[in-house]
Design a protein around this motif. Structure first.
Motif, PDB file in Angstrom:
ATOM      1  N   LEU A  22      39.692  74.985 -57.187  1.00  0.00           N
ATOM      2  CA  LEU A  22      39.194  75.848 -56.115  1.00  0.00           C
ATOM      3  C   LEU A  22      39.570  77.321 -56.256  1.00  0.00           C
ATOM      4  O   LEU A  22      38.829  78.181 -55.779  1.00  0.00           O
ATOM      5  CB  LEU A  22      39.668  75.328 -54.751  1.00  0.00           C
ATOM      6  N   ARG A  23      40.678  77.617 -56.885  1.00  0.00           N
ATOM      7  CA  ARG A  23      41.122  79.011 -56.979  1.00  0.00           C
ATOM      8  C   ARG A  23      40.032  79.886 -57.609  1.00  0.00           C
ATOM      9  O   ARG A  23      39.504  79.576 -58.655  1.00  0.00           O
ATOM     10  CB  ARG A  23      42.409  79.133 -57.785  1.00  0.00           C
ATOM     11  N   GLY A  24      39.668  80.955 -56.894  1.00  0.00           N
ATOM     12  CA  GLY A  24      38.655  81.887 -57.381  1.00  0.00           C
ATOM     13  C   GLY A  24      37.220  81.453 -57.159  1.00  0.00           C
ATOM     14  O   GLY A  24      36.294  82.176 -57.500  1.00  0.00           O
ATOM     15  N   ARG A  25      37.019  80.275 -56.586  1.00  0.00           N
ATOM     16  CA  ARG A  25      35.662  79.765 -56.358  1.00  0.00           C
ATOM     17  C   ARG A  25      35.302  79.669 -54.875  1.00  0.00           C
ATOM     18  O   ARG A  25      34.237  79.181 -54.547  1.00  0.00           O
ATOM     19  CB  ARG A  25      35.507  78.376 -56.972  1.00  0.00           C
ATOM     20  N   THR A  26      36.227  80.085 -53.987  1.00  0.00           N
ATOM     21  CA  THR A  26      35.972  79.892 -52.558  1.00  0.00           C
ATOM     22  C   THR A  26      35.782  81.219 -51.834  1.00  0.00           C
ATOM     23  O   THR A  26      36.408  82.227 -52.161  1.00  0.00           O
ATOM     24  CB  THR A  26      37.110  79.109 -51.881  1.00  0.00           C
ATOM     25  N   ALA A  27      34.913  81.191 -50.836  1.00  0.00           N
ATOM     26  CA  ALA A  27      34.682  82.349 -49.972  1.00  0.00           C
ATOM     27  C   ALA A  27      35.553  82.251 -48.733  1.00  0.00           C
ATOM     28  O   ALA A  27      35.923  83.265 -48.147  1.00  0.00           O
ATOM     29  CB  ALA A  27      33.208  82.418 -49.573  1.00  0.00           C
ATOM     30  N   ALA A  28      35.885  81.023 -48.312  1.00  0.00           N
ATOM     31  CA  ALA A  28      36.699  80.812 -47.114  1.00  0.00           C
ATOM     32  C   ALA A  28      37.363  79.446 -47.177  1.00  0.00           C
ATOM     33  O   ALA A  28      36.806  78.498 -47.741  1.00  0.00           O
ATOM     34  CB  ALA A  28      35.835  80.903 -45.861  1.00  0.00           C
ATOM     35  N   GLU A  29      38.567  79.386 -46.595  1.00  0.00           N
ATOM     36  CA  GLU A  29      39.296  78.133 -46.438  1.00  0.00           C
ATOM     37  C   GLU A  29      39.940  78.178 -45.059  1.00  0.00           C
ATOM     38  O   GLU A  29      40.582  79.166 -44.717  1.00  0.00           O
ATOM     39  CB  GLU A  29      40.366  77.974 -47.517  1.00  0.00           C
ATOM     40  N   GLU A  30      39.732  77.136 -44.272  1.00  0.00           N
ATOM     41  CA  GLU A  30      40.307  77.093 -42.930  1.00  0.00           C
ATOM     42  C   GLU A  30      40.644  75.652 -42.567  1.00  0.00           C
ATOM     43  O   GLU A  30      40.046  74.720 -43.103  1.00  0.00           O
ATOM     44  CB  GLU A  30      39.339  77.688 -41.910  1.00  0.00           C
ATOM     45  N   PRO A  31      41.606  75.456 -41.671  1.00  0.00           N
ATOM     46  CA  PRO A  31      41.952  74.098 -41.263  1.00  0.00           C
ATOM     47  C   PRO A  31      40.739  73.388 -40.654  1.00  0.00           C
ATOM     48  O   PRO A  31      39.864  74.024 -40.051  1.00  0.00           O
ATOM     49  CB  PRO A  31      43.039  74.300 -40.200  1.00  0.00           C
ATOM     50  N   GLU A  59      41.379  70.724 -44.903  1.00  0.00           N
ATOM     51  CA  GLU A  59      40.866  72.086 -44.986  1.00  0.00           C
ATOM     52  C   GLU A  59      39.363  72.052 -45.216  1.00  0.00           C
ATOM     53  O   GLU A  59      38.860  71.226 -45.975  1.00  0.00           O
ATOM     54  CB  GLU A  59      41.518  72.843 -46.149  1.00  0.00           C
ATOM     55  N   LEU A  60      38.706  72.971 -44.579  1.00  0.00           N
ATOM     56  CA  LEU A  60      37.276  73.181 -44.759  1.00  0.00           C
ATOM     57  C   LEU A  60      37.125  74.320 -45.759  1.00  0.00           C
ATOM     58  O   LEU A  60      37.606  75.432 -45.521  1.00  0.00           O
ATOM     59  CB  LEU A  60      36.657  73.543 -43.411  1.00  0.00           C
ATOM     60  N   VAL A  61      36.513  74.039 -46.893  1.00  0.00           N
ATOM     61  CA  VAL A  61      36.422  74.988 -47.995  1.00  0.00           C
ATOM     62  C   VAL A  61      34.960  75.373 -48.212  1.00  0.00           C
ATOM     63  O   VAL A  61      34.116  74.503 -48.452  1.00  0.00           O
ATOM     64  CB  VAL A  61      36.986  74.365 -49.293  1.00  0.00           C
ATOM     65  N   THR A  62      34.689  76.672 -48.123  1.00  0.00           N
ATOM     66  CA  THR A  62      33.348  77.192 -48.383  1.00  0.00           C
ATOM     67  C   THR A  62      33.353  77.835 -49.758  1.00  0.00           C
ATOM     68  O   THR A  62      34.140  78.760 -50.015  1.00  0.00           O
ATOM     69  CB  THR A  62      32.933  78.223 -47.313  1.00  0.00           C
ATOM     70  N   ALA A  63      32.506  77.339 -50.648  1.00  0.00           N
ATOM     71  CA  ALA A  63      32.438  77.863 -52.011  1.00  0.00           C
ATOM     72  C   ALA A  63      31.715  79.206 -52.032  1.00  0.00           C
ATOM     73  O   ALA A  63      30.843  79.469 -51.198  1.00  0.00           O
ATOM     74  CB  ALA A  63      31.697  76.876 -52.910  1.00  0.00           C
ATOM     75  N   ALA A  67      29.326  80.084 -57.242  1.00  0.00           N
ATOM     76  CA  ALA A  67      30.161  79.031 -57.824  1.00  0.00           C
ATOM     77  C   ALA A  67      29.819  77.647 -57.292  1.00  0.00           C
ATOM     78  O   ALA A  67      30.372  76.645 -57.761  1.00  0.00           O
ATOM     79  CB  ALA A  67      31.632  79.335 -57.547  1.00  0.00           C
ATOM     80  N   TYR A  68      28.902  77.568 -56.318  1.00  0.00           N
ATOM     81  CA  TYR A  68      28.668  76.306 -55.609  1.00  0.00           C
ATOM     82  C   TYR A  68      28.276  75.149 -56.531  1.00  0.00           C
ATOM     83  O   TYR A  68      28.892  74.079 -56.499  1.00  0.00           O
ATOM     84  CB  TYR A  68      27.620  76.486 -54.506  1.00  0.00           C
ATOM     85  N   GLU A  69      27.234  75.306 -57.318  1.00  0.00           N
ATOM     86  CA  GLU A  69      26.732  74.193 -58.151  1.00  0.00           C
ATOM     87  C   GLU A  69      27.791  73.740 -59.152  1.00  0.00           C
ATOM     88  O   GLU A  69      27.982  72.532 -59.351  1.00  0.00           O
ATOM     89  CB  GLU A  69      25.436  74.579 -58.868  1.00  0.00           C
ATOM     90  N   GLU A  70      28.478  74.693 -59.770  1.00  0.00           N
ATOM     91  CA  GLU A  70      29.533  74.351 -60.725  1.00  0.00           C
ATOM     92  C   GLU A  70      30.668  73.606 -60.028  1.00  0.00           C
ATOM     93  O   GLU A  70      31.181  72.606 -60.533  1.00  0.00           O
ATOM     94  CB  GLU A  70      30.068  75.624 -61.383  1.00  0.00           C
ATOM     95  N   LEU A  71      31.046  74.070 -58.833  1.00  0.00           N
ATOM     96  CA  LEU A  71      32.130  73.423 -58.082  1.00  0.00           C
ATOM     97  C   LEU A  71      31.728  72.023 -57.630  1.00  0.00           C
ATOM     98  O   LEU A  71      32.524  71.085 -57.733  1.00  0.00           O
ATOM     99  CB  LEU A  71      32.523  74.281 -56.885  1.00  0.00           C
ATOM    100  N   LEU A  72      30.510  71.865 -57.149  1.00  0.00           N
ATOM    101  CA  LEU A  72      30.024  70.553 -56.734  1.00  0.00           C
ATOM    102  C   LEU A  72      30.129  69.561 -57.894  1.00  0.00           C
ATOM    103  O   LEU A  72      30.651  68.443 -57.729  1.00  0.00           O
ATOM    104  CB  LEU A  72      28.581  70.650 -56.235  1.00  0.00           C
TER     105      LEU A  72
END
Length: 137
Positions: A22-31, A59-63, A67-72
């Protein structure tokens, strides 16, 4: 369907797979809180099992959009999920997750595949409170 991810184990901030995937691939992370599921301790990582009345903390992680398709794909491989695969340990499902402000957002969640869920219900160790990090600190 582009959705955020709800993570509850080794992908949580500070855990090993968070840095790897996830590092460097997320726009937001929240509980976040997933209702209608409980958490079982697995060998080295937890499994969410759909169960009315349960709650899983995570945690709710928004890619990042780029980076979305690669992360998925990377998370599907990590969780050994293949759509329709008979040997899946996890299934990726879209579920409502509650944000800290009380609003819900639809997110991808990796839950125990049916055969794994049945084994966990029969012989697994339930994580009280649905919080893997608290159970391992």
């Amino acid at each position: 369907m582009t959705l955020p991810f709800f993570v509850y184990g080794t992908l949580l901030p500070g855990e090993h797979n968070h840095d790897l995937f996830l590092r460097g691939r997320t726009a937001a992370e929240e509980p976040g809180r997933l209702t209608g599921a409980v958490l079982y301790d697995g060998p080295g990582y937890p499994y969410a099992v759909e169960e009315p009345g349960g709650v899983v903390c995570g945690e709710l992680v928004t890619a990042l959009p780029e980076a979305y398709e690669e992360l998925l794909g990377a998370l599907d491989r990590l969780e050994e999920f293949v759509p329709g695969g008979p040997g899946n340990l996890y299934e990726r499902v879209a579920r409502e997750v509650e944000r800290p402000d009380g609003t819900d957002v639809r997110a991808w969640v990796y839950v125990a595949a049916p055969a794994v869920a049945a084994q966990l219900r029969a012989r697994g160790r339930l994580i009280a409170g649905g919080d893997w990090r608290a159970a391992h600190d």
